[in-house]
Design a protein around this motif. Structure first.
Motif, PDB file in Angstrom:
ATOM      1  N   ARG A  34      -5.590   6.151  -2.953  1.00  0.00           N
ATOM      2  CA  ARG A  34      -4.159   5.889  -2.764  1.00  0.00           C
ATOM      3  C   ARG A  34      -3.701   4.587  -3.420  1.00  0.00           C
ATOM      4  NH1 ARG A  34      -5.478   8.013   2.551  1.00  0.00           N
ATOM      5  NH2 ARG A  34      -5.875   5.875   3.276  1.00  0.00           N
ATOM      6  N   PHE A  35      -4.645   3.799  -3.916  1.00  0.00           N
ATOM      7  CA  PHE A  35      -4.275   2.515  -4.521  1.00  0.00           C
ATOM      8  C   PHE A  35      -5.134   2.290  -5.755  1.00  0.00           C
ATOM      9  CE2 PHE A  35      -3.451  -2.053  -4.804  1.00  0.00           C
ATOM     10  CZ  PHE A  35      -2.110  -2.107  -4.429  1.00  0.00           C
ATOM     11  N   GLU A  52      -7.977   1.750   0.771  1.00  0.00           N
ATOM     12  CA  GLU A  52      -6.940   2.534   0.086  1.00  0.00           C
ATOM     13  C   GLU A  52      -7.421   2.950  -1.304  1.00  0.00           C
ATOM     14  OE1 GLU A  52      -3.649   3.345   1.528  1.00  0.00           O
ATOM     15  OE2 GLU A  52      -5.121   2.949   3.111  1.00  0.00           O
ATOM     16  N   THR A  71      -0.067  -6.394   3.129  1.00  0.00           N
ATOM     17  CA  THR A  71      -0.587  -5.064   3.426  1.00  0.00           C
ATOM     18  C   THR A  71      -1.045  -4.984   4.876  1.00  0.00           C
ATOM     19  OG1 THR A  71      -2.259  -3.397   2.862  1.00  0.00           O
ATOM     20  CG2 THR A  71      -2.869  -5.696   2.529  1.00  0.00           C
ATOM     21  N   GLU A  91      -9.863   5.833  -0.920  1.00  0.00           N
ATOM     22  CA  GLU A  91      -9.174   7.080  -0.590  1.00  0.00           C
ATOM     23  C   GLU A  91      -8.292   7.573  -1.730  1.00  0.00           C
ATOM     24  OE1 GLU A  91      -9.577   8.877   2.115  1.00  0.00           O
ATOM     25  OE2 GLU A  91     -11.051   7.474   2.941  1.00  0.00           O
ATOM     26  N   LEU A 102      -6.921  -2.960   1.395  1.00  0.00           N
ATOM     27  CA  LEU A 102      -6.664  -2.260   0.134  1.00  0.00           C
ATOM     28  C   LEU A 102      -7.928  -1.645  -0.447  1.00  0.00           C
ATOM     29  CD1 LEU A 102      -4.049  -4.611  -1.572  1.00  0.00           C
ATOM     30  CD2 LEU A 102      -3.663  -2.493  -0.308  1.00  0.00           C
ATOM     31  N   ARG A 135      -3.054  -2.419   5.761  1.00  0.00           N
ATOM     32  CA  ARG A 135      -4.348  -1.727   5.702  1.00  0.00           C
ATOM     33  C   ARG A 135      -5.196  -2.373   4.613  1.00  0.00           C
ATOM     34  NH1 ARG A 135      -0.740   2.826   5.936  1.00  0.00           N
ATOM     35  NH2 ARG A 135      -1.069   3.278   3.734  1.00  0.00           N
ATOM     36  N   GLU A 180       0.813  -1.215   0.000  1.00  0.00           N
ATOM     37  CA  GLU A 180       0.000   0.000   0.000  1.00  0.00           C
ATOM     38  C   GLU A 180       0.849   1.268   0.000  1.00  0.00           C
ATOM     39  OE1 GLU A 180       0.502  -1.000   4.419  1.00  0.00           O
ATOM     40  OE2 GLU A 180       0.358  -2.050   2.500  1.00  0.00           O
TER      41      GLU A 180
END
Length: 438
Positions: free
Chosen positions: A281-282, A276, A269, A279, A273, A271, A231
């Motif tokens: 971010r991924f 993520e 990971t 948000e 995914l 967190r 992540e």
């Protein structure tokens, strides 16, 4: 037997076959034996057998017992393969004499690794590979590892910091068809964003010679690539990881040559995914490609029955093999929430093991555990103050354990700087543990 039939059997059998003459030199070496020796049959010819077969000395002596007695012998042994991994094998030794009267030993190496796999972890404790555990949550995880290991499907391993995601990746790799090839680990959160892509995919370095640096993905060719904390990868690195999954190829930075890379990709990971992705971010498309198989490693608080088992495992690992946990000490450990999970438990047991070994204690009582773990004692508030030097060991270990092994957070909770933290650490006689727990 017709020589042609014998040669066909040598080429097709999965057993390694090596013939050694009376002078101790290899005179026959079939293709299957190359998995153990790392040598082509022609390269092994006429070499001393101990340079070709890396067997334990007692097993080597047993082979020659066959020649002395004139009877076949066999034994189970751990064989060090060419790739550095240990395999469980049955070693059979059969004396031979050819038409010219020359004598020697025919050695057959039968790989029994798969048949000998049992649900045991380190030291014979309940577990799987390097994992220790008997809780139903862990046995379910072991079943899933066993089921998915033979495939090449990408895997996502989820879990809080310190639960043992890398050990799970090792277990998957160790039970896969790639087990004799490398397992390459890259911690995406420990490499700066500007260096992660060259680290993964390689680069053509500047300078008069323009030397090429090979990336970790290429080093993992035919094996497994484990991306810890995936992540944390930058959007650009995520795009190239997706390209690797889709095409099985990489390009080094500064080059235009495409190189084929055959790897199984496992991502760890801390967190979820999906969050993520929400948000931003991924990459959603990378998540879909990665998450063909999804494993979750439970935190220690969800498998409290394993805590005494792990505690005694760490006592053995850190030099107190004769020590065991009393029922009262085990209950204290099970009552803790272990924010740092297995990693935090190991840090505590390492300290307990060293004191136990020094004192010669064999039964660990609650009084030998760090004060912060004991529910019957009033915990001293972690604020700036003057602590007597004899109390600093407990204060420091309590602060460290309370913050999952994070030195910076522990120092902040005590109201002191890192330099003071380390000075207290040394003054309390913990200098030998500073390097290990950092």
């Amino acid at each position: 037997m017709d020589p042609g039939i014998f040669e066909a059997w040598l080429d097709s059998t999965q057993d390694g076959v090596v013939a050694v003459d009376a002078e101790g030199r290899v005179v026959l070496h079939n293709p299957a034996a190359s998995r153990v020796t790392g040598l082509a049959p022609s390269s092994a010819h006429r070499r001393p057998w101990r340079d070709v077969l890396r067997l334990d000395a007692p097993i080597g002596d047993l082979l020659w017992t066959a020649q002395a007695s004139g009877r076949p012998t066999s034994s189970l042994a751990s064989v060090l393969c060419a790739q550095g991994n240990l395999r469980t094998a049955e070693i059979l030794a059969q004396p031979w004499t050819d038409l010219a009267g020359r004598t020697g030993i025919l050695v057959i190496i039968r790989d029994l690794t798969v048949l000998c796999r049992t649900r045991t972890g380190p030291g014979g404790r309940a577990g799987y590979g390097s994992l220790v555990g008997a809780d139903p949550a862990m046995t379910a995880l072991f079943d899933l590892i066993e089921a998915i290991a033979p495939s090449d499907a990408p895997v996502v391993i989820e879990g809080e910091p310190g639960v043992g995601k890398e050990l799970v990746a090792q277990a998957i790799h160790g039970r896969s068809r790639r087990s004799e090839r490398p397992l390459v680990v890259v911690d995406c959160g420990a490499v700066s964003p500007v260096r992660l892509e060259p680290e993964l995919f390689g680069e053509r370095r500047s300078g008069p010679h323009g030397a090429a640096a090979i990336g970790r993905a290429e080093l993992a060719h035919s094996g497994t690539l484990f991306l810890k904390r995936v992540e944390a990868a930058s959007p650009a690195a995520q795009g190239r990881i997706l390209h690797l999954l889709e095409t099985g190829s990489v390009e080094r930075d500064g080059e235009t040559t495409t190189r084929r890379v055959d790897v199984r990709l496992i991502a760890g990971t801390e967190r979820p995914l999906e969050s993520e992705v929400r948000e931003g971010r991924f990459r959603d498309d990378l998540l879909r490609r990665l998450q063909v198989v999804r494993l979750r490693v439970p935190p220690l608080r969800e498998r409290r029955s394993d805590i005494p088992l792990l505690g005694e495992h760490f006592l053995t690992r850190h030099g107190a093999a004769q020590a065991t946990l009393s029922a009262a000490a085990a209950a204290v450990l099970q009552a803790c929430d272990w924010a740092g999970n297995v990693r935090q438990l190991e840090a505590v047991m390492r300290s307990v093991a060293k004191r136990s070994a020094a004192a010669g204690d064999t039964l660990i009582q609650p009084s030998q555990l760090p004060e912060l773990l004991l529910p019957t004692r009033a915990a001293r508030p972690l604020t700036t103050g003057s602590y007597p030097s004899e109390d600093r060991r407990t204060v420091l270990l309590r602060a460290l354990s309370s913050h999952g092994g994070n030195r910076t957070a522990a120092a902040r909770a005590l109201g002191i700087g890192r330099a003071t933290f380390y000075r207290w650490w040394r003054d309390a006689g913990l200098g030998g543990e500073e390097r290990e727990l950092r």
